[in-house]
Design a protein around this motif. Structure first.
Motif, PDB file in Angstrom:
ATOM      1  N   SER A 166       0.872  -1.010  -0.219  1.00  0.00           N
ATOM      2  CA  SER A 166      -0.046   0.184  -0.076  1.00  0.00           C
ATOM      3  C   SER A 166       0.948   1.199   0.154  1.00  0.00           C
ATOM      4  CB  SER A 166      -0.824   0.019   1.138  1.00  0.00           C
ATOM      5  OG  SER A 166      -1.883  -1.071   1.249  1.00  0.00           O
ATOM      6  N   LYS A 167       2.102   1.184   0.936  1.00  0.00           N
ATOM      7  CA  LYS A 167       2.912   2.315   0.931  1.00  0.00           C
ATOM      8  C   LYS A 167       3.540   2.566  -0.365  1.00  0.00           C
ATOM      9  CE  LYS A 167       7.002   1.983   2.706  1.00  0.00           C
ATOM     10  NZ  LYS A 167       8.167   1.672   3.592  1.00  0.00           N
ATOM     11  N   ARG A 168       4.034   1.276  -1.105  1.00  0.00           N
ATOM     12  CA  ARG A 168       4.669   1.771  -2.538  1.00  0.00           C
ATOM     13  C   ARG A 168       3.708   2.113  -3.471  1.00  0.00           C
ATOM     14  NH1 ARG A 168       8.184  -3.962  -3.272  1.00  0.00           N
ATOM     15  NH2 ARG A 168       9.318  -3.901  -1.129  1.00  0.00           N
ATOM     16  N   LEU A 169       2.557   1.780  -3.432  1.00  0.00           N
ATOM     17  CA  LEU A 169       1.488   2.094  -4.410  1.00  0.00           C
ATOM     18  C   LEU A 169       1.138   3.674  -4.198  1.00  0.00           C
ATOM     19  CD1 LEU A 169      -0.594  -1.202  -4.656  1.00  0.00           C
ATOM     20  CD2 LEU A 169       0.367   0.063  -6.639  1.00  0.00           C
ATOM     21  N   LYS A 170       1.313   4.157  -3.183  1.00  0.00           N
ATOM     22  CA  LYS A 170       0.858   5.584  -3.056  1.00  0.00           C
ATOM     23  C   LYS A 170       1.262   6.716  -4.168  1.00  0.00           C
ATOM     24  CE  LYS A 170      -0.575   5.620   1.801  1.00  0.00           C
ATOM     25  NZ  LYS A 170      -0.387   5.969   3.127  1.00  0.00           N
ATOM     26  N   ARG A 171       2.599   6.273  -4.540  1.00  0.00           N
ATOM     27  CA  ARG A 171       3.025   7.210  -5.568  1.00  0.00           C
ATOM     28  C   ARG A 171       2.648   7.077  -7.122  1.00  0.00           C
ATOM     29  NH1 ARG A 171       8.536   4.228  -7.480  1.00  0.00           N
ATOM     30  NH2 ARG A 171       8.568   5.900  -9.008  1.00  0.00           N
ATOM     31  N   ILE A 180      -4.330  -2.416 -17.256  1.00  0.00           N
ATOM     32  CA  ILE A 180      -4.474  -1.346 -16.374  1.00  0.00           C
ATOM     33  C   ILE A 180      -4.239   0.109 -16.899  1.00  0.00           C
ATOM     34  CG2 ILE A 180      -3.578  -0.034 -14.428  1.00  0.00           C
ATOM     35  CD1 ILE A 180      -3.373  -2.907 -13.240  1.00  0.00           C
ATOM     36  N   GLU A 181      -3.349   0.175 -17.873  1.00  0.00           N
ATOM     37  CA  GLU A 181      -2.694   1.250 -18.552  1.00  0.00           C
ATOM     38  C   GLU A 181      -4.051   1.694 -19.661  1.00  0.00           C
ATOM     39  OE1 GLU A 181       0.977   3.239 -20.651  1.00  0.00           O
ATOM     40  OE2 GLU A 181       0.663   1.222 -21.190  1.00  0.00           O
ATOM     41  N   GLU A 182      -4.447   0.566 -20.417  1.00  0.00           N
ATOM     42  CA  GLU A 182      -5.472   0.858 -21.432  1.00  0.00           C
ATOM     43  C   GLU A 182      -6.719   1.453 -20.738  1.00  0.00           C
ATOM     44  OE1 GLU A 182      -8.394  -1.952 -23.835  1.00  0.00           O
ATOM     45  OE2 GLU A 182      -6.283  -2.746 -23.826  1.00  0.00           O
ATOM     46  N   LEU A 183      -7.114   0.880 -19.531  1.00  0.00           N
ATOM     47  CA  LEU A 183      -8.196   1.475 -18.847  1.00  0.00           C
ATOM     48  C   LEU A 183      -8.119   2.905 -18.613  1.00  0.00           C
ATOM     49  CD1 LEU A 183      -8.922  -1.612 -16.487  1.00  0.00           C
ATOM     50  CD2 LEU A 183     -10.364  -0.751 -18.516  1.00  0.00           C
ATOM     51  N   GLY A 184      -6.991   3.476 -18.036  1.00  0.00           N
ATOM     52  CA  GLY A 184      -6.577   4.732 -17.731  1.00  0.00           C
ATOM     53  C   GLY A 184      -6.882   5.528 -19.086  1.00  0.00           C
ATOM     54  N   LEU A 185      -6.422   5.089 -20.221  1.00  0.00           N
ATOM     55  CA  LEU A 185      -6.084   5.657 -21.353  1.00  0.00           C
ATOM     56  C   LEU A 185      -7.805   5.968 -21.955  1.00  0.00           C
ATOM     57  CD1 LEU A 185      -3.226   4.583 -23.328  1.00  0.00           C
ATOM     58  CD2 LEU A 185      -3.438   6.656 -22.197  1.00  0.00           C
ATOM     59  N   GLN A 186      -8.513   4.876 -21.394  1.00  0.00           N
ATOM     60  CA  GLN A 186      -9.892   4.951 -21.892  1.00  0.00           C
ATOM     61  C   GLN A 186     -11.123   5.795 -21.019  1.00  0.00           C
ATOM     62  OE1 GLN A 186     -11.351   0.905 -21.884  1.00  0.00           O
ATOM     63  NE2 GLN A 186     -10.218   0.363 -23.779  1.00  0.00           N
ATOM     64  N   GLY A 187      -9.897   6.659 -20.023  1.00  0.00           N
ATOM     65  CA  GLY A 187     -10.885   7.334 -19.070  1.00  0.00           C
ATOM     66  C   GLY A 187     -11.336   6.770 -17.782  1.00  0.00           C
ATOM     67  N   LYS A 188     -11.107   5.458 -17.741  1.00  0.00           N
ATOM     68  CA  LYS A 188     -11.598   4.695 -16.460  1.00  0.00           C
ATOM     69  C   LYS A 188     -10.887   5.161 -15.276  1.00  0.00           C
ATOM     70  CE  LYS A 188     -14.207   1.817 -19.166  1.00  0.00           C
ATOM     71  NZ  LYS A 188     -15.698   2.211 -19.347  1.00  0.00           N
ATOM     72  N   GLU A 233       0.792  -6.992  -5.123  1.00  0.00           N
ATOM     73  CA  GLU A 233       2.077  -7.116  -5.651  1.00  0.00           C
ATOM     74  C   GLU A 233       2.189  -6.897  -7.087  1.00  0.00           C
ATOM     75  OE1 GLU A 233       5.631  -8.167  -7.797  1.00  0.00           O
ATOM     76  OE2 GLU A 233       3.690  -9.233  -7.727  1.00  0.00           O
ATOM     77  N   GLN A 234       1.177  -7.488  -7.807  1.00  0.00           N
ATOM     78  CA  GLN A 234       0.755  -7.379  -9.102  1.00  0.00           C
ATOM     79  C   GLN A 234       0.386  -6.107  -9.725  1.00  0.00           C
ATOM     80  OE1 GLN A 234       1.697  -9.733 -11.855  1.00  0.00           O
ATOM     81  NE2 GLN A 234       2.940 -10.214 -10.240  1.00  0.00           N
ATOM     82  N   ILE A 235      -0.298  -5.382  -9.015  1.00  0.00           N
ATOM     83  CA  ILE A 235      -0.748  -4.153  -9.255  1.00  0.00           C
ATOM     84  C   ILE A 235       0.390  -3.274  -9.106  1.00  0.00           C
ATOM     85  CG2 ILE A 235      -2.008  -2.058  -8.538  1.00  0.00           C
ATOM     86  CD1 ILE A 235      -4.233  -4.023  -7.319  1.00  0.00           C
ATOM     87  N   TYR A 236       1.302  -3.304  -7.970  1.00  0.00           N
ATOM     88  CA  TYR A 236       2.559  -2.525  -7.965  1.00  0.00           C
ATOM     89  C   TYR A 236       3.585  -3.068  -9.185  1.00  0.00           C
ATOM     90  CZ  TYR A 236       6.934  -1.048  -6.227  1.00  0.00           C
ATOM     91  OH  TYR A 236       8.194  -0.480  -6.086  1.00  0.00           O
ATOM     92  N   ARG A 237       3.661  -4.139  -9.274  1.00  0.00           N
ATOM     93  CA  ARG A 237       4.440  -4.382 -10.654  1.00  0.00           C
ATOM     94  C   ARG A 237       3.988  -3.751 -11.903  1.00  0.00           C
ATOM     95  NH1 ARG A 237       8.270  -8.887 -11.200  1.00  0.00           N
ATOM     96  NH2 ARG A 237       7.708  -9.603  -9.413  1.00  0.00           N
ATOM     97  N   SER A 238       2.840  -3.931 -12.105  1.00  0.00           N
ATOM     98  CA  SER A 238       2.183  -3.368 -13.304  1.00  0.00           C
ATOM     99  C   SER A 238       2.372  -1.854 -13.479  1.00  0.00           C
ATOM    100  CB  SER A 238       0.576  -3.434 -13.329  1.00  0.00           C
ATOM    101  OG  SER A 238       0.161  -4.756 -13.286  1.00  0.00           O
ATOM    102  N   PHE A 239       2.511  -0.945 -12.336  1.00  0.00           N
ATOM    103  CA  PHE A 239       2.648   0.509 -12.326  1.00  0.00           C
ATOM    104  C   PHE A 239       4.227   0.781 -12.566  1.00  0.00           C
ATOM    105  CE2 PHE A 239      -1.532   0.851 -10.951  1.00  0.00           C
ATOM    106  CZ  PHE A 239      -2.206   1.860 -11.778  1.00  0.00           C
ATOM    107  N   LYS A 240       5.137  -0.230 -12.115  1.00  0.00           N
ATOM    108  CA  LYS A 240       6.506  -0.448 -12.331  1.00  0.00           C
ATOM    109  C   LYS A 240       6.640  -0.394 -13.902  1.00  0.00           C
ATOM    110  CE  LYS A 240       9.276  -0.004  -9.421  1.00  0.00           C
ATOM    111  NZ  LYS A 240      10.370   1.286  -9.070  1.00  0.00           N
ATOM    112  N   ILE A 241       6.113  -1.283 -14.338  1.00  0.00           N
ATOM    113  CA  ILE A 241       5.999  -1.595 -16.040  1.00  0.00           C
ATOM    114  C   ILE A 241       5.682  -0.687 -16.914  1.00  0.00           C
ATOM    115  CG2 ILE A 241       5.129  -2.905 -17.769  1.00  0.00           C
ATOM    116  CD1 ILE A 241       5.286  -5.539 -15.771  1.00  0.00           C
ATOM    117  N   ILE A 242       4.431   0.159 -16.363  1.00  0.00           N
ATOM    118  CA  ILE A 242       3.944   1.293 -17.144  1.00  0.00           C
ATOM    119  C   ILE A 242       4.681   2.391 -17.263  1.00  0.00           C
ATOM    120  CG2 ILE A 242       1.890   2.959 -17.067  1.00  0.00           C
ATOM    121  CD1 ILE A 242       0.075   0.625 -15.990  1.00  0.00           C
ATOM    122  N   ARG A 243       5.273   2.680 -16.082  1.00  0.00           N
ATOM    123  CA  ARG A 243       6.357   3.598 -15.836  1.00  0.00           C
ATOM    124  C   ARG A 243       7.754   3.248 -16.243  1.00  0.00           C
ATOM    125  NH1 ARG A 243       4.185   7.569 -12.047  1.00  0.00           N
ATOM    126  NH2 ARG A 243       2.008   7.373 -12.437  1.00  0.00           N
TER     127      ARG A 243
END
Length: 159
Positions: free
Chosen positions: A24-29, A92-100, A143-153
């Motif tokens: 949760s702490k890691r995902l805050k950013r 997750i990235e696609e959902l963000g780009l779709q405005g979700k 962990e997978q959500i966190y990993r996803s954002f590391k991949i996206i960035r």
């Protein structure tokens, strides 16, 4: 982006709570993260199939009461679609780009999800054909959500 993990049951052991706090702490950013725990329905000893169905129904009603019509719902289900970490990050990235702007991941109780919750899901995600305790699944999902954002960035993360 807002991500909610809607889950039945509490994390009872300290090591699960510690792992949840760390991710949760890691995902805050990256996201606004909310974890909503719902009460498990009591299953009588020597429960009949009807008793089990009633528990899933009660838990399902509690889950659906927390979901807004604008939420993009991803349910965790054994019969869902399996994705690699890279594919999940792309989703997750696609959902963000779709405005979700609001994604809700749903983890059911020990009996799984009610049919009504499964029908409400916009995407059914499977982490494995195996069954995992819902407490462990919450940490794996975080962990997978966190990993996803590391991949996206395009940030380094261990493989």
């Amino acid at each position: 982006m807002n991500i909610t993990i809607l889950c039945v049951g509490k994390l009872k052991e300290k090591y699960w709570r510690d792992a949840e706090a760390e991710y949760s702490k890691r995902l805050k950013r990256f996201v606004n993260l909310q974890i909503t725990e719902l009460k498990e329905s009591l299953l009588p000893a020597n429960a009949s199939p009807a008793d089990e169905a009633a528990v899933k129904e009660a838990e399902g009603e509690a889950i659906l009461a927390k979901i807004k019509s604008s939420d993009h719902v991803i349910s965790l289900e054994i019969d869902g679609k399996g994705l690699s970490s890279t594919q999940l990050s792309a989703k997750i990235e696609e959902l963000g780009l779709q405005g979700k702007s609001s994604i809700v991941f749903v983890i059911g109780g020990s009996l799984g999800l009610s049919p009504a919750v499964s029908r409400r899901a916009d995407f059914k995600l499977s982490f494995s054909a195996m069954t995992f305790p819902h407490q462990m699944m919450r940490i794996i999902l975080l962990e997978q959500i966190y990993r996803s954002f590391k991949i996206i960035r395009h940030e380094a993360y261990h493989k």
